[in-house]
Design a protein around this motif. Sequence first.
Motif, PDB file in Angstrom:
ATOM      1  N   LYS A  10       0.852  -1.192   0.000  1.00 24.81           N
ATOM      2  CA  LYS A  10       0.000   0.000   0.000  1.00 24.81           C
ATOM      3  C   LYS A  10       0.890   1.245   0.000  1.00 24.81           C
ATOM      4  CE  LYS A  10      -3.582  -2.312   2.784  1.00 24.81           C
ATOM      5  NZ  LYS A  10      -2.811  -3.447   3.318  1.00 24.81           N
ATOM      6  N   GLY A  11       0.307   2.391  -0.354  1.00 26.50           N
ATOM      7  CA  GLY A  11       1.052   3.643  -0.318  1.00 26.50           C
ATOM      8  C   GLY A  11       2.131   3.738  -1.370  1.00 26.50           C
ATOM      9  N   GLN A  12       1.959   3.007  -2.483  1.00 23.69           N
ATOM     10  CA  GLN A  12       2.937   3.031  -3.568  1.00 23.69           C
ATOM     11  C   GLN A  12       2.240   3.305  -4.896  1.00 23.69           C
ATOM     12  OE1 GLN A  12       5.307  -0.539  -3.596  1.00 23.69           O
ATOM     13  NE2 GLN A  12       6.055  -0.236  -1.507  1.00 23.69           N
ATOM     14  N   PHE A  13       2.969   3.964  -5.805  1.00 24.97           N
ATOM     15  CA  PHE A  13       2.414   4.299  -7.115  1.00 24.97           C
ATOM     16  C   PHE A  13       3.548   4.294  -8.128  1.00 24.97           C
ATOM     17  CE2 PHE A  13       1.122   7.205 -10.491  1.00 24.97           C
ATOM     18  CZ  PHE A  13      -0.191   6.811 -10.739  1.00 24.97           C
ATOM     19  N   TRP A  14       3.370   3.548  -9.212  1.00 27.71           N
ATOM     20  CA  TRP A  14       4.417   3.436 -10.221  1.00 27.71           C
ATOM     21  C   TRP A  14       4.262   4.490 -11.305  1.00 27.71           C
ATOM     22  CZ3 TRP A  14       8.859   0.908 -10.224  1.00 27.71           C
ATOM     23  CH2 TRP A  14       9.028  -0.183  -9.356  1.00 27.71           C
ATOM     24  N   LEU A  15       5.370   5.160 -11.614  1.00 27.90           N
ATOM     25  CA  LEU A  15       5.452   6.023 -12.783  1.00 27.90           C
ATOM     26  C   LEU A  15       6.179   5.248 -13.873  1.00 27.90           C
ATOM     27  CD1 LEU A  15       6.616   9.438 -11.235  1.00 27.90           C
ATOM     28  CD2 LEU A  15       4.283   8.705 -11.740  1.00 27.90           C
ATOM     29  N   LYS A  16       5.568   5.156 -15.067  1.00 26.80           N
ATOM     30  CA  LYS A  16       6.163   4.427 -16.183  1.00 26.80           C
ATOM     31  C   LYS A  16       6.201   5.340 -17.395  1.00 26.80           C
ATOM     32  CE  LYS A  16       4.409   0.049 -14.365  1.00 26.80           C
ATOM     33  NZ  LYS A  16       3.581  -1.159 -14.628  1.00 26.80           N
ATOM     34  N   GLU A  17       7.417   5.629 -17.838  1.00 27.86           N
ATOM     35  CA  GLU A  17       7.578   6.565 -18.945  1.00 27.86           C
ATOM     36  C   GLU A  17       6.889   6.058 -20.210  1.00 27.86           C
ATOM     37  OE1 GLU A  17      11.125   9.396 -20.719  1.00 27.86           O
ATOM     38  OE2 GLU A  17      11.648   7.396 -19.952  1.00 27.86           O
ATOM     39  N   SER A  18       6.898   4.743 -20.429  1.00 28.98           N
ATOM     40  CA  SER A  18       6.279   4.173 -21.627  1.00 28.98           C
ATOM     41  C   SER A  18       4.767   4.416 -21.656  1.00 28.98           C
ATOM     42  CB  SER A  18       6.553   2.670 -21.704  1.00 28.98           C
ATOM     43  OG  SER A  18       6.004   1.993 -20.588  1.00 28.98           O
ATOM     44  N   GLU A  19       4.183   4.630 -20.471  1.00 25.92           N
ATOM     45  CA  GLU A  19       2.742   4.888 -20.371  1.00 25.92           C
ATOM     46  C   GLU A  19       2.449   6.355 -20.061  1.00 25.92           C
ATOM     47  OE1 GLU A  19       1.205   2.150 -17.493  1.00 25.92           O
ATOM     48  OE2 GLU A  19       2.089   0.390 -18.486  1.00 25.92           O
ATOM     49  N   ASN A  20       3.522   7.161 -20.012  1.00 26.88           N
ATOM     50  CA  ASN A  20       3.384   8.591 -19.724  1.00 26.88           C
ATOM     51  C   ASN A  20       2.610   8.837 -18.421  1.00 26.88           C
ATOM     52  OD1 ASN A  20       3.851  11.338 -20.254  1.00 26.88           O
ATOM     53  ND2 ASN A  20       1.864  11.565 -21.272  1.00 26.88           N
ATOM     54  N   THR A  21       2.902   8.025 -17.421  1.00 27.70           N
ATOM     55  CA  THR A  21       2.235   8.169 -16.121  1.00 27.70           C
ATOM     56  C   THR A  21       2.633   9.479 -15.461  1.00 27.70           C
ATOM     57  OG1 THR A  21       2.626   5.788 -15.912  1.00 27.70           O
ATOM     58  CG2 THR A  21       1.626   6.913 -14.024  1.00 27.70           C
ATOM     59  N   GLN A  22       1.656  10.146 -14.858  1.00 26.91           N
ATOM     60  CA  GLN A  22       1.896  11.427 -14.202  1.00 26.91           C
ATOM     61  C   GLN A  22       1.783  11.286 -12.683  1.00 26.91           C
ATOM     62  OE1 GLN A  22       2.800  14.197 -16.163  1.00 26.91           O
ATOM     63  NE2 GLN A  22       2.862  12.524 -17.667  1.00 26.91           N
ATOM     64  N   ILE A  23       2.444  12.178 -11.963  1.00 27.96           N
ATOM     65  CA  ILE A  23       2.367  12.181 -10.502  1.00 27.96           C
ATOM     66  C   ILE A  23       0.963  12.602 -10.078  1.00 27.96           C
ATOM     67  CG2 ILE A  23       3.261  13.211  -8.377  1.00 27.96           C
ATOM     68  CD1 ILE A  23       5.843  13.833  -9.930  1.00 27.96           C
ATOM     69  N   PRO A  24       0.272  11.809  -9.277  1.00 26.46           N
ATOM     70  CA  PRO A  24      -1.041  12.227  -8.788  1.00 26.46           C
ATOM     71  C   PRO A  24      -0.923  13.525  -7.990  1.00 26.46           C
ATOM     72  CG  PRO A  24      -0.659   9.895  -8.340  1.00 26.46           C
ATOM     73  CD  PRO A  24       0.650  10.462  -8.780  1.00 26.46           C
ATOM     74  N   GLU A  25      -1.816  14.445  -8.221  1.00 26.63           N
ATOM     75  CA  GLU A  25      -1.745  15.743  -7.538  1.00 26.63           C
ATOM     76  C   GLU A  25      -1.757  15.581  -6.026  1.00 26.63           C
ATOM     77  OE1 GLU A  25      -1.289  18.885  -8.596  1.00 26.63           O
ATOM     78  OE2 GLU A  25      -0.851  18.036 -10.576  1.00 26.63           O
ATOM     79  N   GLU A  26      -2.561  14.620  -5.542  1.00 30.48           N
ATOM     80  CA  GLU A  26      -2.692  14.447  -4.091  1.00 30.48           C
ATOM     81  C   GLU A  26      -1.453  13.838  -3.448  1.00 30.48           C
ATOM     82  OE1 GLU A  26      -4.776  10.873  -6.029  1.00 30.48           O
ATOM     83  OE2 GLU A  26      -4.522  13.029  -6.408  1.00 30.48           O
ATOM     84  N   TRP A  27      -0.480  13.404  -4.283  1.00 28.81           N
ATOM     85  CA  TRP A  27       0.759  12.855  -3.749  1.00 28.81           C
ATOM     86  C   TRP A  27       1.847  13.915  -3.631  1.00 28.81           C
ATOM     87  CZ3 TRP A  27       2.452   7.344  -3.472  1.00 28.81           C
ATOM     88  CH2 TRP A  27       1.358   6.469  -3.446  1.00 28.81           C
ATOM     89  N   LYS A  28       1.657  15.051  -4.245  1.00 30.57           N
ATOM     90  CA  LYS A  28       2.703  16.075  -4.250  1.00 30.57           C
ATOM     91  C   LYS A  28       2.893  16.646  -2.845  1.00 30.57           C
ATOM     92  CE  LYS A  28       2.382  17.267  -9.121  1.00 30.57           C
ATOM     93  NZ  LYS A  28       2.211  18.332 -10.141  1.00 30.57           N
ATOM     94  N   GLY A  29       4.144  16.698  -2.442  1.00 27.40           N
ATOM     95  CA  GLY A  29       4.479  17.164  -1.100  1.00 27.40           C
ATOM     96  C   GLY A  29       4.352  16.102  -0.030  1.00 27.40           C
ATOM     97  N   LEU A  30       3.909  14.894  -0.418  1.00 24.82           N
ATOM     98  CA  LEU A  30       3.645  13.837   0.568  1.00 24.82           C
ATOM     99  C   LEU A  30       4.330  12.514   0.222  1.00 24.82           C
ATOM    100  CD1 LEU A  30      -0.194  14.443   1.036  1.00 24.82           C
ATOM    101  CD2 LEU A  30       1.648  15.194   2.569  1.00 24.82           C
ATOM    102  N   ALA A  31       5.290  12.546  -0.702  1.00 23.50           N
ATOM    103  CA  ALA A  31       5.885  11.300  -1.168  1.00 23.50           C
ATOM    104  C   ALA A  31       7.356  11.479  -1.498  1.00 23.50           C
ATOM    105  CB  ALA A  31       5.122  10.789  -2.396  1.00 23.50           C
ATOM    106  N   ILE A  32       8.023  10.358  -1.685  1.00 25.87           N
ATOM    107  CA  ILE A  32       9.372  10.340  -2.236  1.00 25.87           C
ATOM    108  C   ILE A  32       9.337   9.527  -3.527  1.00 25.87           C
ATOM    109  CG2 ILE A  32      10.492  10.568   0.014  1.00 25.87           C
ATOM    110  CD1 ILE A  32      11.212   7.547  -0.214  1.00 25.87           C
TER     111      ILE A  32
END
Length: 356
Positions: A129-151
Amino acid sequence: MSTIWVLGSGQLGAMLKQAATPLGLDVRPIDIESNDILPLSPNDVVTAEREEWPLTKATEQLATHPNFVNLSTFPQLADRLTQKQWLDKLDLATAPWFSIEQDSNSKHCYQTLGERVLLKRRRGGYDGKGQFWLKESENTQIPEEWKGLAIAEQAINFDEEVSLVGVRGKNGASYFYPLTLNLHINGILYASIAPLERLTHLQSKAEAMLSKLMDALDYVGVMAMECFRLGDDLLINELAPRVHNSGHWTQAGASISQFENHIRAVAGLPLTKADVKNTSMMVNLIGVPVNYNWLSTEGLELYWYKKSVRSGRKVGHINMCSGDISKLSTALTELDAQLPEPYQEAIEWLKNNLPN
């Protein structure tokens, strides 16, 4: 001996209490939702089975007690940002990372860390839990609600996942269990095996890494260090300032379990090197109802947590320890027929990692 209070009354608290009973120690796990007024005495000791807790009457009492061991350590390691900063400060190897700020964007993540980047919430999050993958091949974007709250961490193509459980006393003396090999499925620990001779050449390196951290924090008690193995290198993935799931095998496989060691340390009792008995295996029971037919398997030790069963929830574990590898293999075959998917993967993994 004074009472030892455990902040948290889950399975770890229950197993700490169980380990303390033969020593004649009074250990009392406390529900983090409790609003009871606790009968604490000035000489009592407080420890915890978790890194974070809500503010209730009971937790406020415990968290303000002068004998709360490692109190200052919990907020530093519970936040993945400050945990990573500690590791960097001590020059302990981790995956390349940086903090996700309000103005962070995926393009910078890909340029800096590569085509696959793992976001982790700074607080909370476990068992995948508490994990989210960014994949360049899928152009995944950082969820707005994760900004300032993640590494953000670079994806690591590791060979294996291993962990080291150690204990440090009030006098600074430290002792360690053998490196444990772990299997995670969908981010949840399913199985562990230890000791393995092929990992012994990494033992001193792992001990030096965990010792450096525990000494810097003046830590007392059991701490677990989860690592990625890349050849003969170790990268620290996560730290747990408490007893840990990957050390459950020590209940069957060592003269002193991780739970007894933690109690000894926080109580100021003597510590000594644990005698590791034989090859041990641990299987987590996740979202499966109890089946007492498991007990017909020779050498099997069942720990049932008395929790309601739901998908993805750890409700118990099984330990097995023997110097007879054929006996362990037979036990795994018997378990294989009594457990649902995805346990076949875990059972096969354990069989493949049994010593020859």
